[in-house]
Design an enzyme around this catalytic site. Structure first.
Site, PDB file in Angstrom:
ATOM      1  N   GLU A  53       1.184  -0.876   0.158  1.00  0.00           N
ATOM      2  CA  GLU A  53       0.163  -0.492  -0.043  1.00  0.00           C
ATOM      3  C   GLU A  53       0.604   1.556  -0.120  1.00  0.00           C
ATOM      4  O   GLU A  53       2.010   1.455   0.111  1.00  0.00           O
ATOM      5  CB  GLU A  53      -0.781   0.022   1.437  1.00  0.00           C
ATOM      6  CG  GLU A  53      -0.182  -0.435   2.428  1.00  0.00           C
ATOM      7  CD  GLU A  53      -0.088   0.545   3.606  1.00  0.00           C
ATOM      8  OE1 GLU A  53      -0.627   2.424   3.165  1.00  0.00           O
ATOM      9  OE2 GLU A  53      -0.492   0.966   5.445  1.00  0.00           O
ATOM     10  N   LYS A 188      -3.396  -1.835  15.144  1.00  0.00           N
ATOM     11  CA  LYS A 188      -3.748  -0.538  16.783  1.00  0.00           C
ATOM     12  C   LYS A 188      -4.620  -0.945  17.567  1.00  0.00           C
ATOM     13  O   LYS A 188      -5.695  -0.744  17.292  1.00  0.00           O
ATOM     14  CB  LYS A 188      -3.569   0.995  15.976  1.00  0.00           C
ATOM     15  CG  LYS A 188      -2.416   0.480  14.769  1.00  0.00           C
ATOM     16  CD  LYS A 188      -2.354   2.021  14.060  1.00  0.00           C
ATOM     17  CE  LYS A 188      -1.849   2.049  12.993  1.00  0.00           C
ATOM     18  NZ  LYS A 188      -1.873   1.253  11.723  1.00  0.00           N
TER      19      LYS A 188
END
Length: 522
Positions: A53, A188
């Protein structure tokens, strides 16, 4: 036996059907998708490709750290046997794989690239904008191109307080409808990891940890307190799950969660505290939606004085290594099924062979400086000047340059019997000297040059006959290395017949990183 034959036939039929479907989809989207020739060649030959990405380039780091990291990640993918395909949007077109110039353009951010998720693609394409693709949009683009493995840092998930905000990342939706393997460091800790795993279960996404246990990682930390349903400990085991998932045509992703390396997990507690502070600040400042993650990452980097950024880079590089190894295992599994003879693995032997190859001259240069023609005495008297003896030769210079950049090459050259690969490349490292041809009856090429006081060449004398020993017979011994190198260079000192042979051999090879850049240098 009949059962095995039938199963093999069905799997082969599925691969061919999937290839036709990919070609059809790309045909319909061809006006909006551009696939780098290197990537296209690897895909057409069923060779390992890893999608990457680009929001880490456009929104994750400042320039030039973002460019350096992107280049290093691509190189790690190459070193582990696969072709990297960084995905982004340039002038309204989805690019699957970037040239060095395109990656530089993206990293400099001069065209103000937008953070582009799936919902943003129609606008970015129609308005011919520039953008870094998120996990979701990269998954979509990679699947459209027929890429099976995608590497990222971490995925999005269910945000805390979802009962009030309904903030659920589009990454999870895409994971639930796109048949691709996503290699990440989990999610996260600013997210609700428990609810994220529940949501993935609802979407039917196979979640697997990579390691010795099922502990699901939380990006900067190796343990989140939650367990994944399954775990694998080898690239081959991961590849078998990915292959089965796509063979069953489930149209869902496989999420492979890779813990951050131990040496970078030690700072996890400091980073976690910074994340909590940054998250609270984002809430107090009414920062919502897709702006939350970039803000938190930037603020955490400030609060930890750069430690979080180093950890982020480390885990992305580690993921790239693991993802490339999985992609190679997956490609080999499919090649074996199709009966291909050529196979690619992640063994140490294959990594050694995947080096740049340089073919060309090694010279002993005698450089005489500070003499002008009008002052040069030709009556037998001694001329005063500065003399320097050093190694030169176009091929040798390229090889030494690559070595200084940390990219040792296979250098194919010819010298007299007194030389070693360490001496001609001026290195104390242990180098691959298999390309050095020592000719007993000859001496190393010598080039003497007289430079004027302004640095211009006055005249030169070259003894280059030894280069005629760089024959096709000698070079042909390295055919495998030529056909597995990411780049092949040769200079014009070698025989013309050898040049033609190198071009022919390299042109035949359709393998990862096999667009052959031939440099003809005087």
């Amino acid at each position: 036996m009949l059962v095995k034959i039938t199963r093999s036939w069905l799997q082969r039929k599925w691969l061919l059907r999937r290839t036709r479907a990919t070609i059809t989809r790309c045909f319909h989207a061809q006006d909006h998708i551009s696939i780098l020739a290197e990537v296209k060649a690897a895909l057409s030959s069923h060779l390992p490709v890893v999608a990457l990405e680009s929001t880490i380039v456009t929104h994750g780091m400042p320039y030039p750290e973002n460019l350096n990291t992107a280049q290093e990640v691509e190189e790690i993918v190459r070193e582990n046997g696969a072709t990297p395909a960084t995905i982004c949007i340039l002038a309204g077109k989805l690019h699957i794989g970037l040239s060095p110039a395109e990656l530089l353009l993206l990293a400099k951010k001069e065209n103000h690239p937008m953070k582009t998720s799936v919902r943003d693609l129609p606008v970015a394409v129609s308005k011919k904008l520039y953008g870094g693709t998120t996990v979701a949009s990269t998954m979509y683009a990679a699947a459209e191109a027929g890429i099976s493995v995608f590497v990222t840092g971490g995925i999005g998930g269910v945000h805390r307080g979802v009962d009030k905000t309904m903030d659920i990342s589009a990454d999870l939706t895409e994971l639930g409808r796109t048949p691709i393997a996503v290699v990440s460091a989990g999610v996260k800790s600013i997210l609700d990891i428990g609810k994220t795993l529940e949501y993935l279960e609802t979407k039917g996404v196979c979640v697997v940890t990579y390691g010795d246990d099922r502990e699901f990682p939380a990006f900067f930390t190796r343990k989140s307190g939650y367990l994944a349903p399954y775990s694998v400990s080898t690239p081959e085991a991961a590849a078998e799950i990915i292959d089965a998932n796509q063979s069953l045509r489930l149209n869902r992703a496989v999420l492979i969660a890779v813990p951050i390396p131990e040496e970078h997990a030690a700072s996890g507690q400091l980073i976690e505290e910074a994340i909590q502070t940054a998250t609270m600040e984002a809430s107090n400042n009414n920062i919502v939606g897709k702006e939350v993650t970039p803000y938190v990452l930037q603020r955490v980097n400030e609060l930890t004085k750069g430690i979080s950024l180093l950890a982020n880079i480390a885990l992305v590089k580690h993921n790239a290594k693991v993802g490339a190894q999985i992609a190679c295992s997956l490609a080999m599994l499919r090649q074996q099924r199709l009966g291909y003879e050529k196979q690619y693995s992640t063994t140490s032997e294959n990594k050694i062979r995947r080096k740049p190859v340089v073919i060309g001259a090694t010279n002993l240069d005698i450089i005489i400086r500070g003499l002008d023609s009008k002052d040069f005495k030709r009556d037998g008297r001694t001329n005063e000047g500065k003399m320097q003896l050093q190694y030169g030769g176009v091929g040798r210079n390229i090889s030494e340059g690559l070595l200084r950049l940390g990219k040792p090459s296979l250098f194919i050259t010819a010298t007299g019997p007194e030389q070693t690969i360490q001496s001609i490349l001026q290195s104390k490292d242990s180098l691959d000297g298999s390309g050095l041809c020592q000719i007993e009856e000859a001496t190393t090429a010598t080039y003497g040059v007289i430079l004027r006081s302004n640095g211009e060449v006055d005249s030169g004398i070259g003894d280059m006959e030894i280069h005629d020993h760089i024959t096709t017979d000698r070079v042909s011994k390295f055919k495998d290395q030529l056909q597995s190198a990411p780049i092949v260079c040769f200079d014009a000192n070698i025989p013309k017949k050898t040049m033609h042979y190198v071009c022919e051999v390299c042109g035949e090879a359709q393998v990862p990183g096999k667009l052959i850049y031939v440099h003809l240098l005087p």
